[in-house]
Design a protein around this motif. Structure first.
Motif, PDB file in Angstrom:
ATOM      1  N   THR A 100       1.241  -1.061   0.009  1.00  0.00           N
ATOM      2  CA  THR A 100      -0.004   0.492   0.068  1.00  0.00           C
ATOM      3  C   THR A 100       1.406   1.455   0.325  1.00  0.00           C
ATOM      4  O   THR A 100       0.573   2.166  -1.010  1.00  0.00           O
ATOM      5  CB  THR A 100      -0.760  -0.047   1.391  1.00  0.00           C
ATOM      6  OG1 THR A 100      -2.018  -1.345   1.059  1.00  0.00           O
ATOM      7  CG2 THR A 100      -1.499   1.392   1.028  1.00  0.00           C
ATOM      8  N   THR A 101       2.271   1.343   0.339  1.00  0.00           N
ATOM      9  CA  THR A 101       2.411   2.250   0.924  1.00  0.00           C
ATOM     10  C   THR A 101       3.696   2.798  -0.658  1.00  0.00           C
ATOM     11  O   THR A 101       3.677   3.604  -0.790  1.00  0.00           O
ATOM     12  CB  THR A 101       3.961   1.695   1.713  1.00  0.00           C
ATOM     13  OG1 THR A 101       3.116   2.063   3.389  1.00  0.00           O
ATOM     14  CG2 THR A 101       5.149   3.188   2.327  1.00  0.00           C
ATOM     15  N   MET A 102       3.808   1.443  -1.364  1.00  0.00           N
ATOM     16  CA  MET A 102       4.888   1.176  -2.560  1.00  0.00           C
ATOM     17  C   MET A 102       3.595   1.882  -3.450  1.00  0.00           C
ATOM     18  O   MET A 102       4.128   1.373  -4.458  1.00  0.00           O
ATOM     19  CB  MET A 102       5.487   0.282  -2.945  1.00  0.00           C
ATOM     20  CG  MET A 102       6.681  -0.249  -1.516  1.00  0.00           C
ATOM     21  SD  MET A 102       7.398  -1.418  -2.000  1.00  0.00           S
ATOM     22  CE  MET A 102       7.998  -1.889  -4.040  1.00  0.00           C
ATOM     23  N   GLN A 103       2.815   1.798  -3.564  1.00  0.00           N
ATOM     24  CA  GLN A 103       1.466   1.610  -4.746  1.00  0.00           C
ATOM     25  C   GLN A 103       2.062   2.967  -5.664  1.00  0.00           C
ATOM     26  O   GLN A 103       2.084   2.694  -7.163  1.00  0.00           O
ATOM     27  CB  GLN A 103       0.120   1.701  -4.216  1.00  0.00           C
ATOM     28  CG  GLN A 103      -1.148   1.384  -5.125  1.00  0.00           C
ATOM     29  CD  GLN A 103      -2.432   1.334  -4.243  1.00  0.00           C
ATOM     30  OE1 GLN A 103      -2.795   1.637  -3.416  1.00  0.00           O
ATOM     31  NE2 GLN A 103      -3.651   1.242  -5.791  1.00  0.00           N
ATOM     32  N   ALA A 104       1.856   4.292  -5.105  1.00  0.00           N
ATOM     33  CA  ALA A 104       2.108   5.414  -5.936  1.00  0.00           C
ATOM     34  C   ALA A 104       3.572   4.687  -6.996  1.00  0.00           C
ATOM     35  O   ALA A 104       4.092   5.221  -8.049  1.00  0.00           O
ATOM     36  CB  ALA A 104       2.335   6.226  -5.379  1.00  0.00           C
ATOM     37  N   GLY A 105       4.388   4.700  -6.542  1.00  0.00           N
ATOM     38  CA  GLY A 105       5.894   3.960  -7.252  1.00  0.00           C
ATOM     39  C   GLY A 105       5.691   3.098  -7.907  1.00  0.00           C
ATOM     40  O   GLY A 105       6.385   3.068  -9.048  1.00  0.00           O
ATOM     41  N   ILE A 106       4.316   1.778  -6.920  1.00  0.00           N
ATOM     42  CA  ILE A 106       4.341   1.224  -8.263  1.00  0.00           C
ATOM     43  C   ILE A 106       3.433   0.925  -9.100  1.00  0.00           C
ATOM     44  O   ILE A 106       4.363   0.752 -10.872  1.00  0.00           O
ATOM     45  CB  ILE A 106       4.130  -0.119  -7.611  1.00  0.00           C
ATOM     46  CG1 ILE A 106       4.555  -0.843  -6.426  1.00  0.00           C
ATOM     47  CG2 ILE A 106       3.833  -0.967  -8.604  1.00  0.00           C
ATOM     48  CD1 ILE A 106       4.178  -1.600  -5.968  1.00  0.00           C
ATOM     49  N   ARG A 107       2.716   2.075  -9.472  1.00  0.00           N
ATOM     50  CA  ARG A 107       2.030   2.360 -10.709  1.00  0.00           C
ATOM     51  C   ARG A 107       2.987   2.945 -11.989  1.00  0.00           C
ATOM     52  O   ARG A 107       2.637   3.152 -13.415  1.00  0.00           O
ATOM     53  CB  ARG A 107       1.427   3.295 -10.258  1.00  0.00           C
ATOM     54  CG  ARG A 107      -0.044   2.382  -9.450  1.00  0.00           C
ATOM     55  CD  ARG A 107      -1.063   3.479  -9.672  1.00  0.00           C
ATOM     56  NE  ARG A 107      -2.661   2.925  -8.701  1.00  0.00           N
ATOM     57  CZ  ARG A 107      -3.448   1.584  -9.107  1.00  0.00           C
ATOM     58  NH1 ARG A 107      -3.391   2.259 -10.651  1.00  0.00           N
ATOM     59  NH2 ARG A 107      -4.214   1.694  -8.485  1.00  0.00           N
ATOM     60  N   SER A 108       4.031   4.263 -11.289  1.00  0.00           N
ATOM     61  CA  SER A 108       5.021   4.958 -11.944  1.00  0.00           C
ATOM     62  C   SER A 108       5.756   4.055 -12.460  1.00  0.00           C
ATOM     63  O   SER A 108       5.918   4.307 -13.499  1.00  0.00           O
ATOM     64  CB  SER A 108       4.866   6.203 -10.951  1.00  0.00           C
ATOM     65  OG  SER A 108       5.851   5.936 -10.605  1.00  0.00           O
ATOM     66  N   ARG A 109       6.485   3.188 -11.623  1.00  0.00           N
ATOM     67  CA  ARG A 109       7.571   2.216 -12.386  1.00  0.00           C
ATOM     68  C   ARG A 109       6.688   1.767 -13.492  1.00  0.00           C
ATOM     69  O   ARG A 109       7.984   1.591 -14.313  1.00  0.00           O
ATOM     70  CB  ARG A 109       8.466   2.302 -10.823  1.00  0.00           C
ATOM     71  CG  ARG A 109       9.261   1.394 -11.159  1.00  0.00           C
ATOM     72  CD  ARG A 109      10.475   0.847 -10.896  1.00  0.00           C
ATOM     73  NE  ARG A 109      10.920   1.164 -10.712  1.00  0.00           N
ATOM     74  CZ  ARG A 109      12.188   1.419  -9.285  1.00  0.00           C
ATOM     75  NH1 ARG A 109      11.930   0.596  -8.640  1.00  0.00           N
ATOM     76  NH2 ARG A 109      12.810   2.174  -9.644  1.00  0.00           N
ATOM     77  N   GLN A 141       4.444   1.542 -15.268  1.00  0.00           N
ATOM     78  CA  GLN A 141       2.723   1.779 -15.626  1.00  0.00           C
ATOM     79  C   GLN A 141       2.555   1.137 -17.371  1.00  0.00           C
ATOM     80  O   GLN A 141       0.993   0.489 -16.976  1.00  0.00           O
ATOM     81  CB  GLN A 141       2.452   2.885 -16.099  1.00  0.00           C
ATOM     82  CG  GLN A 141       0.951   3.855 -16.857  1.00  0.00           C
ATOM     83  CD  GLN A 141      -0.011   3.326 -15.649  1.00  0.00           C
ATOM     84  OE1 GLN A 141       0.390   4.085 -14.256  1.00  0.00           O
ATOM     85  NE2 GLN A 141      -1.034   3.465 -16.064  1.00  0.00           N
ATOM     86  N   LYS A 142       3.269   0.382 -17.813  1.00  0.00           N
ATOM     87  CA  LYS A 142       3.543  -0.072 -19.228  1.00  0.00           C
ATOM     88  C   LYS A 142       2.571  -1.407 -18.902  1.00  0.00           C
ATOM     89  O   LYS A 142       2.208  -2.341 -19.443  1.00  0.00           O
ATOM     90  CB  LYS A 142       4.567   0.248 -20.025  1.00  0.00           C
ATOM     91  CG  LYS A 142       5.322   1.773 -21.060  1.00  0.00           C
ATOM     92  CD  LYS A 142       6.101   1.139 -21.356  1.00  0.00           C
ATOM     93  CE  LYS A 142       5.952   2.434 -22.226  1.00  0.00           C
ATOM     94  NZ  LYS A 142       7.481   2.629 -22.679  1.00  0.00           N
ATOM     95  N   ALA A 143       3.563  -1.975 -17.962  1.00  0.00           N
ATOM     96  CA  ALA A 143       3.432  -3.990 -17.257  1.00  0.00           C
ATOM     97  C   ALA A 143       1.501  -3.852 -17.222  1.00  0.00           C
ATOM     98  O   ALA A 143       1.071  -4.910 -17.201  1.00  0.00           O
ATOM     99  CB  ALA A 143       3.952  -3.976 -16.590  1.00  0.00           C
ATOM    100  N   ILE A 144       1.480  -2.294 -16.312  1.00  0.00           N
ATOM    101  CA  ILE A 144      -0.100  -2.954 -15.748  1.00  0.00           C
ATOM    102  C   ILE A 144      -0.706  -2.467 -16.435  1.00  0.00           C
ATOM    103  O   ILE A 144      -1.655  -3.192 -16.879  1.00  0.00           O
ATOM    104  CB  ILE A 144      -0.284  -1.589 -14.186  1.00  0.00           C
ATOM    105  CG1 ILE A 144       0.604  -1.507 -13.194  1.00  0.00           C
ATOM    106  CG2 ILE A 144      -1.140  -1.609 -14.176  1.00  0.00           C
ATOM    107  CD1 ILE A 144       1.117  -0.800 -12.154  1.00  0.00           C
ATOM    108  N   GLU A 145      -0.986  -1.791 -17.692  1.00  0.00           N
ATOM    109  CA  GLU A 145      -1.867  -1.416 -18.082  1.00  0.00           C
ATOM    110  C   GLU A 145      -1.808  -2.947 -19.690  1.00  0.00           C
ATOM    111  O   GLU A 145      -3.449  -2.697 -20.588  1.00  0.00           O
ATOM    112  CB  GLU A 145      -1.381   0.078 -19.507  1.00  0.00           C
ATOM    113  CG  GLU A 145      -1.957   0.626 -18.306  1.00  0.00           C
ATOM    114  CD  GLU A 145      -1.633   2.093 -18.748  1.00  0.00           C
ATOM    115  OE1 GLU A 145      -1.108   1.998 -20.171  1.00  0.00           O
ATOM    116  OE2 GLU A 145      -1.916   3.592 -18.215  1.00  0.00           O
ATOM    117  N   ALA A 146      -1.004  -3.192 -19.828  1.00  0.00           N
ATOM    118  CA  ALA A 146      -0.827  -4.392 -21.059  1.00  0.00           C
ATOM    119  C   ALA A 146      -1.939  -6.048 -20.463  1.00  0.00           C
ATOM    120  O   ALA A 146      -2.738  -5.793 -19.350  1.00  0.00           O
ATOM    121  CB  ALA A 146       0.234  -5.302 -20.521  1.00  0.00           C
TER     122      ALA A 146
END
Length: 72
Positions: free
Chosen positions: A56-65, A67-72
């Motif tokens: 939860t703490t890392m969530q914003a960093g995970i999304r920005s780092r 992003q391409k893999a999350i959207e695939a």
């Protein structure tokens, strides 16, 4: 029965989470790398709580780092 399951059919891999006695089981599989079977990890509930807090703490960093893999 899995509480959560993710299957990547294209790459023949996935994971599931479910309750196993006094633990929470994380079961992973990758048929291309390990055709012989699954890998089950039993986690105690305190460890799972710590993982949830950390992710939860890392969530914003995970999304920005990633992003391409999350959207695939």
């Amino acid at each position: 029965m899995a509480t959560f399951e993710y299957v990547d059919h294209e790459h023949e891999r996935g994971l599931s989470l479910y309750y196993e006695d006094e633990s929470i089981a994380l079961d992973t599989w990758d048929r291309k790398r390990h055709p012989s079977g699954d890998h089950e990890i039993l986690l105690n509930p305190a460890t799972v709580e710590l993982l949830i807090e950390t992710l939860t703490t890392m969530q914003a960093g995970i999304r920005s780092r990633y992003q391409k893999a999350i959207e695939a």
